[in-house]
Design a protein around this motif. Structure first.
Motif, PDB file in Angstrom:
ATOM      1  N   ALA A  50      13.044   8.459  -5.246  1.00  0.00           N
ATOM      2  CA  ALA A  50      13.717   7.825  -4.106  1.00  0.00           C
ATOM      3  C   ALA A  50      12.698   7.220  -3.147  1.00  0.00           C
ATOM      4  O   ALA A  50      12.919   6.134  -2.582  1.00  0.00           O
ATOM      5  CB  ALA A  50      14.600   8.849  -3.394  1.00  0.00           C
ATOM      6  N   ALA A  51      11.578   7.923  -2.953  1.00  0.00           N
ATOM      7  CA  ALA A  51      10.536   7.385  -2.079  1.00  0.00           C
ATOM      8  C   ALA A  51       9.933   6.111  -2.656  1.00  0.00           C
ATOM      9  O   ALA A  51       9.642   5.152  -1.919  1.00  0.00           O
ATOM     10  CB  ALA A  51       9.449   8.440  -1.857  1.00  0.00           C
ATOM     11  N   VAL A  52       9.752   6.084  -3.973  1.00  0.00           N
ATOM     12  CA  VAL A  52       9.242   4.867  -4.616  1.00  0.00           C
ATOM     13  C   VAL A  52      10.238   3.725  -4.469  1.00  0.00           C
ATOM     14  O   VAL A  52       9.865   2.582  -4.165  1.00  0.00           O
ATOM     15  CB  VAL A  52       8.938   5.137  -6.106  1.00  0.00           C
ATOM     16  N   ALA A  53      11.542   4.020  -4.672  1.00  0.00           N
ATOM     17  CA  ALA A  53      12.572   2.982  -4.507  1.00  0.00           C
ATOM     18  C   ALA A  53      12.596   2.473  -3.068  1.00  0.00           C
ATOM     19  O   ALA A  53      12.752   1.265  -2.823  1.00  0.00           O
ATOM     20  CB  ALA A  53      13.936   3.538  -4.904  1.00  0.00           C
ATOM     21  N   ASN A  54      12.437   3.380  -2.108  1.00  0.00           N
ATOM     22  CA  ASN A  54      12.407   2.976  -0.705  1.00  0.00           C
ATOM     23  C   ASN A  54      11.197   2.090  -0.429  1.00  0.00           C
ATOM     24  O   ASN A  54      11.298   1.086   0.289  1.00  0.00           O
ATOM     25  CB  ASN A  54      12.373   4.222   0.179  1.00  0.00           C
ATOM     26  N   ALA A  55      10.062   2.452  -1.002  1.00  0.00           N
ATOM     27  CA  ALA A  55       8.861   1.633  -0.815  1.00  0.00           C
ATOM     28  C   ALA A  55       9.019   0.264  -1.477  1.00  0.00           C
ATOM     29  O   ALA A  55       8.579  -0.759  -0.932  1.00  0.00           O
ATOM     30  CB  ALA A  55       7.643   2.366  -1.384  1.00  0.00           C
ATOM     31  N   ALA A  65       0.831  -1.209   0.000  1.00  0.00           N
ATOM     32  CA  ALA A  65       0.000   0.000   0.000  1.00  0.00           C
ATOM     33  C   ALA A  65       0.866   1.260   0.000  1.00  0.00           C
ATOM     34  O   ALA A  65       0.566   2.236  -0.712  1.00  0.00           O
ATOM     35  CB  ALA A  65      -0.920  -0.016   1.220  1.00  0.00           C
ATOM     36  N   GLN A  66       1.931   1.254   0.765  1.00  0.00           N
ATOM     37  CA  GLN A  66       2.833   2.402   0.790  1.00  0.00           C
ATOM     38  C   GLN A  66       3.502   2.601  -0.567  1.00  0.00           C
ATOM     39  O   GLN A  66       3.686   3.735  -1.024  1.00  0.00           O
ATOM     40  CB  GLN A  66       3.894   2.208   1.882  1.00  0.00           C
ATOM     41  N   LEU A  67       3.833   1.517  -1.218  1.00  0.00           N
ATOM     42  CA  LEU A  67       4.414   1.611  -2.561  1.00  0.00           C
ATOM     43  C   LEU A  67       3.415   2.218  -3.541  1.00  0.00           C
ATOM     44  O   LEU A  67       3.778   3.067  -4.372  1.00  0.00           O
ATOM     45  CB  LEU A  67       4.847   0.219  -3.032  1.00  0.00           C
ATOM     46  N   ALA A  68       2.159   1.816  -3.447  1.00  0.00           N
ATOM     47  CA  ALA A  68       1.139   2.382  -4.335  1.00  0.00           C
ATOM     48  C   ALA A  68       0.997   3.886  -4.098  1.00  0.00           C
ATOM     49  O   ALA A  68       0.832   4.666  -5.057  1.00  0.00           O
ATOM     50  CB  ALA A  68      -0.196   1.670  -4.112  1.00  0.00           C
ATOM     51  N   THR A  69       1.067   4.307  -2.842  1.00  0.00           N
ATOM     52  CA  THR A  69       0.975   5.736  -2.535  1.00  0.00           C
ATOM     53  C   THR A  69       2.132   6.516  -3.160  1.00  0.00           C
ATOM     54  O   THR A  69       1.939   7.581  -3.761  1.00  0.00           O
ATOM     55  CB  THR A  69       0.971   5.940  -1.009  1.00  0.00           C
ATOM     56  N   GLN A  70       3.320   6.010  -3.031  1.00  0.00           N
ATOM     57  CA  GLN A  70       4.487   6.691  -3.587  1.00  0.00           C
ATOM     58  C   GLN A  70       4.469   6.690  -5.112  1.00  0.00           C
ATOM     59  O   GLN A  70       4.878   7.671  -5.752  1.00  0.00           O
ATOM     60  CB  GLN A  70       5.769   6.036  -3.066  1.00  0.00           C
ATOM     61  N   GLN A  71       3.996   5.622  -5.700  1.00  0.00           N
ATOM     62  CA  GLN A  71       3.898   5.580  -7.163  1.00  0.00           C
ATOM     63  C   GLN A  71       2.866   6.592  -7.660  1.00  0.00           C
ATOM     64  O   GLN A  71       3.060   7.233  -8.702  1.00  0.00           O
ATOM     65  CB  GLN A  71       3.527   4.170  -7.610  1.00  0.00           C
ATOM     66  N   GLN A  81      10.221  -5.619  -0.830  1.00  0.00           N
ATOM     67  CA  GLN A  81      11.117  -6.769  -0.956  1.00  0.00           C
ATOM     68  C   GLN A  81      11.505  -7.318   0.420  1.00  0.00           C
ATOM     69  O   GLN A  81      11.569  -8.539   0.625  1.00  0.00           O
ATOM     70  CB  GLN A  81      12.371  -6.377  -1.740  1.00  0.00           C
ATOM     71  N   LEU A  82      11.779  -6.413   1.377  1.00  0.00           N
ATOM     72  CA  LEU A  82      12.105  -6.872   2.724  1.00  0.00           C
ATOM     73  C   LEU A  82      10.929  -7.621   3.343  1.00  0.00           C
ATOM     74  O   LEU A  82      11.118  -8.644   4.023  1.00  0.00           O
ATOM     75  CB  LEU A  82      12.493  -5.676   3.599  1.00  0.00           C
ATOM     76  N   ALA A  83       9.718  -7.101   3.118  1.00  0.00           N
ATOM     77  CA  ALA A  83       8.540  -7.785   3.643  1.00  0.00           C
ATOM     78  C   ALA A  83       8.376  -9.158   2.992  1.00  0.00           C
ATOM     79  O   ALA A  83       7.995 -10.135   3.663  1.00  0.00           O
ATOM     80  CB  ALA A  83       7.304  -6.928   3.420  1.00  0.00           C
TER      81      ALA A  83
END
Length: 377
Positions: free
Chosen positions: A226-231, A125-131, A236-238
């Motif tokens: 950078a925020a998208v890459a972090n997300a 969900a956080q990745l979708a927000t950043q994208q 990947q960590l999850a």
């Protein structure tokens, strides 16, 4: 002649206290007794010599020095892998049993994955927000580019208005001399000309503002990327954490005793079980006095205590770069106190020859007796 012959065959006799004469003994009995004592001395000497030779042979002392270097300080070794979880959690499933053979990738233990599944959903969900924010930034860039085009067109319109106002001012100045127009009309023309020039400068400033807005959008995009890459990394960590709830065999081998039970709480790094692959070798700790002729590739014969001293063969594979004492946790300091010279041990790795029937029965930790042929190489 008769008396002389008689003297050669008989011995002199002497009267006993009771006046009786003892029986005569032949002279041949005396050499026989001496020969018996001689044979006894020779037999004792032979036994003593044999004992000395046996001791020299047992200790491999000259003249019985051997090219075979042997040691009992040797064991079978293997790549014993301790299986531990990377995460903490409750054990949801134990899929193996004690001493079971497993294949690489086979499930051993599974932890409760509900928390880690929700963390993955949260990261997605956080990745979708950043994208979405990045996509909005791209839309802002297109809008800023359109604004720049609009401001450029405004400059053209302002410049055209400024040119018209300048022309009107010149005509008014020409007409004021002959009284065709009033002073008021000239003042209006001058004001219109000044206003037109100001409008041109205002349009240019508006264009610069639009360009700066575009630059801000572009700069902000790097932050959003950078925020998208972090997300994405968080996702990947999850995923990795979720995958780590399934503890699988890293390679083929046989398990030891299972130290974890269903429903137990385990911490990351806790020892659950051990995996022993089928790759085995022998480590022989040779005395430094045995290393003079020992070379890599020399044939080795070793007997295994656990297999009723059955013999197997191998080859010297590698020699340790230092003695075992150099790798000890507590280093000795021979410069202090009284010094007693002790023969150091040098570990020697011995590979086990393939296609030996008893090799499959070897287990790490078994005691062996190693004999290295230092000549045959």
């Amino acid at each position: 002649m008769t008396d002389q012959a008689q003297n050669t065959t008989t011995t002199a006799v002497a009267a006993t206290p009771d006046g009786q004469t003892p029986p005569l003994q032949p002279e041949a009995a005396q050499p026989r007794s001496r020969r018996k004592r001689l044979w006894s001395a020779l037999l004792f000497g032979a036994v003593a010599l044999a004992g000395v030779l046996i001791v020299l042979y047992a200790w491999q002392l000259p003249p019985f020095t051997s090219a075979i270097e042997s040691t009992e300080n040797a064991q079978v070794k293997g790549q014993v892998t301790v299986i531990s979880p990377q995460l903490s959690g409750y054990v949801f499933e134990v899929a193996v049993r004690d001493f079971q053979f497993v294949k690489q990738g086979e499930l051993l233990v599974r932890l409760d994955d509900r928390i880690y599944q929700q963390r993955l959903e949260q990261a997605l969900a956080q990745l979708a927000t950043q994208q979405a924010a990045l996509a909005n930034n791209q839309q802002q860039e297109r809008s800023a580019q359109a604004t720049i085009a609009q401001r450029q067109a405004g400059i053209g319109d302002s410049q055209a208005q400024a040119q018209k106002a300048a022309a009107d001012l010149r005509r008014s100045q020409a007409l004021i001399t002959d009284g065709s127009i009033a002073q008021r009309d000239l003042d209006v023309a001058r004001a219109a000309n000044a206003q037109a020039r100001a409008a041109v400068e205002q349009a240019k400033a508006a264009l610069e503002i639009a360009r700066q807005d575009l630059r801000s959008v572009v700069v902000n995009r790097q932050s959003l990327k950078a925020a998208v890459a972090n997300a994405e990394a968080a996702v990947q960590l999850a995923r990795i954490d979720l995958a780590n709830t399934r503890i699988t065999a890293p390679r083929d081998g046989q398990l030891g005793q299972i130290g974890v039970k269903l429903g137990a709480w385990v911490n990351s790094g806790a020892q659950l079980m051990a995996l022993v692959p089928d790759t085995l070798w022998v480590i022989a700790n040779m005395k430094e006095t045995q290393m003079a002729d020992l070379r890599v590739g020399q044939p080795v014969r070793f007997t295994v205590d656990a297999l009723d001293h059955a013999a197997l063969t191998g080859k010297v594979e590698r020699v340790s770069p230092a003695t075992g004492s150099e790798f000890a946790l507590l280093q000795s300091d021979n410069a202090t106190g009284n010094f007693v010279k002790i023969a150091q041990r040098i570990p020697v790795r011995i590979s086990i020859d393939p296609d030996q029937r008893l090799a499959e029965r070897l287990r790490p930790g078994m005691s062996v007796v190693v004999s290295v042929n230092t000549v045959d190489h």
